[in-house]
Design an enzyme around this catalytic site. Structure first.
Site, PDB file in Angstrom:
ATOM      1  N   ARG A 174     -25.004  35.772  65.336  1.00 21.78           N
ATOM      2  CA  ARG A 174     -23.884  35.419  66.227  1.00 21.78           C
ATOM      3  C   ARG A 174     -22.801  36.458  65.989  1.00 21.78           C
ATOM      4  O   ARG A 174     -22.268  36.574  64.879  1.00 21.78           O
ATOM      5  CB  ARG A 174     -23.385  34.009  65.921  1.00 21.78           C
ATOM      6  CG  ARG A 174     -22.087  33.676  66.632  1.00 21.78           C
ATOM      7  CD  ARG A 174     -21.723  32.215  66.541  1.00 21.78           C
ATOM      8  NE  ARG A 174     -22.584  31.406  67.386  1.00 21.78           N
ATOM      9  CZ  ARG A 174     -22.299  30.157  67.766  1.00 21.78           C
ATOM     10  NH1 ARG A 174     -21.183  29.582  67.375  1.00 21.78           N
ATOM     11  NH2 ARG A 174     -23.135  29.475  68.533  1.00 21.78           N
ATOM     12  N   HIS A 191     -25.512  33.386  75.646  1.00 20.79           N
ATOM     13  CA  HIS A 191     -25.863  32.336  74.678  1.00 20.79           C
ATOM     14  C   HIS A 191     -27.216  31.756  75.119  1.00 20.79           C
ATOM     15  O   HIS A 191     -27.309  30.603  75.561  1.00 20.79           O
ATOM     16  CB  HIS A 191     -24.758  31.275  74.654  1.00 20.79           C
ATOM     17  CG  HIS A 191     -24.798  30.377  73.459  1.00 20.79           C
ATOM     18  ND1 HIS A 191     -25.713  30.520  72.423  1.00 20.79           N
ATOM     19  CD2 HIS A 191     -24.022  29.298  73.114  1.00 20.79           C
ATOM     20  CE1 HIS A 191     -25.498  29.588  71.520  1.00 20.79           C
ATOM     21  NE2 HIS A 191     -24.482  28.842  71.914  1.00 20.79           N
ATOM     22  N   GLN A 245     -28.680  28.360  73.808  1.00 21.16           N
ATOM     23  CA  GLN A 245     -28.002  27.236  74.453  1.00 21.16           C
ATOM     24  C   GLN A 245     -28.617  26.963  75.832  1.00 21.16           C
ATOM     25  O   GLN A 245     -28.927  25.824  76.182  1.00 21.16           O
ATOM     26  CB  GLN A 245     -26.510  27.567  74.597  1.00 21.16           C
ATOM     27  CG  GLN A 245     -25.707  26.481  75.258  1.00 21.16           C
ATOM     28  CD  GLN A 245     -25.590  25.239  74.400  1.00 21.16           C
ATOM     29  OE1 GLN A 245     -25.179  25.306  73.259  1.00 21.16           O
ATOM     30  NE2 GLN A 245     -25.970  24.089  74.946  1.00 21.16           N
ATOM     31  N   ASP A 304     -17.535  24.389  79.936  1.00 12.23           N
ATOM     32  CA  ASP A 304     -17.416  24.933  78.575  1.00 12.23           C
ATOM     33  C   ASP A 304     -15.925  25.196  78.328  1.00 12.23           C
ATOM     34  O   ASP A 304     -15.112  25.149  79.271  1.00 12.23           O
ATOM     35  CB  ASP A 304     -18.242  26.234  78.477  1.00 12.23           C
ATOM     36  CG  ASP A 304     -18.207  26.871  77.091  1.00 12.23           C
ATOM     37  OD1 ASP A 304     -17.850  26.185  76.120  1.00 12.23           O
ATOM     38  OD2 ASP A 304     -18.544  28.071  76.982  1.00 12.23           O
ATOM     39  N   CYS A 364     -21.720  22.485  76.393  1.00 12.45           N
ATOM     40  CA  CYS A 364     -22.420  23.042  75.224  1.00 12.45           C
ATOM     41  C   CYS A 364     -21.782  22.633  73.903  1.00 12.45           C
ATOM     42  O   CYS A 364     -22.425  22.696  72.869  1.00 12.45           O
ATOM     43  CB  CYS A 364     -22.487  24.556  75.339  1.00 12.45           C
ATOM     44  SG  CYS A 364     -20.857  25.314  75.427  1.00 12.45           S
ATOM     45  N   ARG A 405     -31.140  21.505  71.201  1.00 16.47           N
ATOM     46  CA  ARG A 405     -31.017  22.810  70.525  1.00 16.47           C
ATOM     47  C   ARG A 405     -32.055  22.911  69.411  1.00 16.47           C
ATOM     48  O   ARG A 405     -32.701  23.946  69.225  1.00 16.47           O
ATOM     49  CB  ARG A 405     -29.601  22.981  69.923  1.00 16.47           C
ATOM     50  CG  ARG A 405     -28.452  23.039  70.912  1.00 16.47           C
ATOM     51  CD  ARG A 405     -28.481  24.304  71.737  1.00 16.47           C
ATOM     52  NE  ARG A 405     -28.517  25.519  70.940  1.00 16.47           N
ATOM     53  CZ  ARG A 405     -27.447  26.129  70.393  1.00 16.47           C
ATOM     54  NH1 ARG A 405     -26.246  25.644  70.600  1.00 16.47           N
ATOM     55  NH2 ARG A 405     -27.584  27.232  69.679  1.00 16.47           N
TER      56      ARG A 405
END
Ligand code: CP
Ligand code: NVA
Length: 308
Positions: free
Chosen positions: A106, A133, A136, A227, A267, A295
Site C-alpha cells: 500500500r 484499489h 477492494q 467512499d 469500502c 475482502r
C-alpha cells in the site's frame, strides 16, 4: 469444485491484471472458500506486507487470509524498517523477494508499486495506491454478484470523489460490461487514463457515464456506492473538499431516487454525515459489512491464484 487458477499476470497491480475468465474464477473460488468447500494449503508461504499508509481491513484480512491458508505474514512497518529511511525500492524489492513468496504493498504512487513489481522476483499485489484499489473492487463485485446472482441488470452509481476506489470499480465495470455512473463535483472526475482505458474496453457500448449530478446518476441504479471525500494523503484538502462535496452525501433522498431493490456499498472507513448519512449506512439496503467480509475471501482466492 474448481482448482486454484494460475493468473496469466505475475502481479495484481490493477483490476485489469485479471482477464474476464480469471475474474470469474477468482470469485467462484472465493465463494467456495467462503462456504468452506475448499481447503487450500499454502504451508510455509510468506506474505510480506508493506504499508506506507494506514489500514485496518486490508492489513488484517491479508494476515488472516494467509493464516487460514497455512502460511504466515511479515508486516513491515516503514518507520521501523529501512524503507522509511529512504532505501531504494529496487533494493528493498530484491531483498524481500528472496525472503517472501508474495508482497502486498500500500503506497502513494502507482509508479512506486510498479517499481516494486519490476524488481521483485515474486508476485506483487496492489493493497491500494492513489490510482487504484483492485483488491477492494474484487470484494465489491463479489458482494454485488452475491446479491444479484449475475451482473446482467446491474447499474452501479458511485457518488463522491473520482478516486482510487472509483477507478478500480470503473475498470472492472468495463471488463464485465456493467453500466457504471460516476457523479462527482466538478474537478473531481476519475483519472482520464483510467476512463480512456475503460472506454476502449467498453468499445462502442455507452455504459460509462461521468457527471456532476448525483440524482440522475442514481436514477434506475441498483448499486449505490460511496467512499470518503478526502483520501489518505489528502488531509490538507479536507476543509476545501468538505465544502465542494456538499450535495454529494448518500442520503435518503438519493436512495429513494434509485431502484427499490438497491444495495448500498462503502469500502470503509466511513465518515457518517459527510459522504453517507448514518441512516443509510445502517439501513436494510446496506451490504457494507458483507462487502468488508468478502475482502478476506477474495484475497485468499487471489493469494492461491498467485502462488499456485
Ligand atoms: N477498505 C480498506 O481498504 O480499508 P483499510 O484502509 O482499513 O484497509
Ligand atoms: N479512497 C480511500 C480508500 C480507503 C480504503 C483512500 O485512499 O483513503
Amino acid at each position: 469444485m474448481s482448482n486454484p487458477i494460475k493468473l496469466e499476470s505475475k502481479n495484481f497491480l490493477s483490476s485489469l491484471d485479471t482477464s474476464y475468465e480469471e475474474f470469474f474464477r477468482i470469485l467462484e473460488f472465493a465463494k467456495n472458500i467462503k462456504n468452506k468447500h475448499l481447503n487450500i494449503q499454502l504451508k510455509d508461504k510468506v506474505l510480506g506486507l508493506i504499508f506506507d499508509k494506514s489500514s485496518t481491513r486490508t492489513r488484517v484480512s491479508f494476515q488472516v487470509a494467509m493464516s487460514r491458508l497455512g502460511g504466515t505474514t511479515v508486516d513491515l512497518n516503514p518507520t521501523t524498517s529501512q524503507i522509511g529511511r529512504g532505501e531504494q525500492i529496487r533494493d528493498t524489492a530484491r531483498v524481500l523477494s528472496r525472503y517472501c513468496d508474495v508482497l502486498a504493498i500500500r503506497t502513494f504512487k502507482q509508479s512506486d508499486l510498479e517499481e516494486y513489481a519490476k524488481w521483485s522476483t515474486k508476485p506483487v499485489i496492489n493493497a491500494l495506491t492513489d490510482l487504484e484499489h483492485p483488491c477492494q473492487a474484487l470484494a465489491d463485485y463479489m458482494t454485488i454478484k452475491e446479491e444479484f446472482k449475475d451482473f446482467k441488470n446491474v447499474v452501479l452509481a458511485f457518488i463522491g470523489d473520482g478516486n482510487n476506489v472509483a477507478n478500480s470499480l470503473i475498470l472492472y465495470g468495463a471488463l464485465l460490461g456493467i453500466e457504471v455512473r460516476i457523479a462527482c463535483p466538478k474537478g473531481y472526475e476519475p483519472n482520464t487514463l483510467v476512463v480512456d482505458k475503460a472506454m476502449q474496453i467498453y468499445k462502442n457500448k455507452n455504459l460509462l457515464n461521468i457527471s456532476n449530478d448525483p440524482y440522475s446518476a442514481v436514477t434506475g441504479a441498483n448499486v449505490l456506492y460511496t467512499d470518503v471525500w478526502s483520501s489518505m494523503g489528502e488531509e490538507n484538502k479536507k476543509e476545501k473538499k468538505d465544502k465542494e462535496f456538499k450535495g454529494f452525501t448518500l442520503d435518503t433522498k438519493l436512495l429513494n431516487n434509485a431502484n427499490k431493490e438497491s444495495i448500498v456499498l462503502h469500502c470503509l472507513p466511513a465518515y457518517r454525515g459527510k459522504e453517507i448519512t448514518d441512516e443509510i449506512f445502517e439501513s436494510k439496503n446496506s451490504r457494507i459489512f458483507e462487502q468488508a467480509e468478502n475482502r478476506l475471501h477474495v484475497q485468499q482466492s487471489l493469494l492461491a491464484a498467485l502462488l499456485s
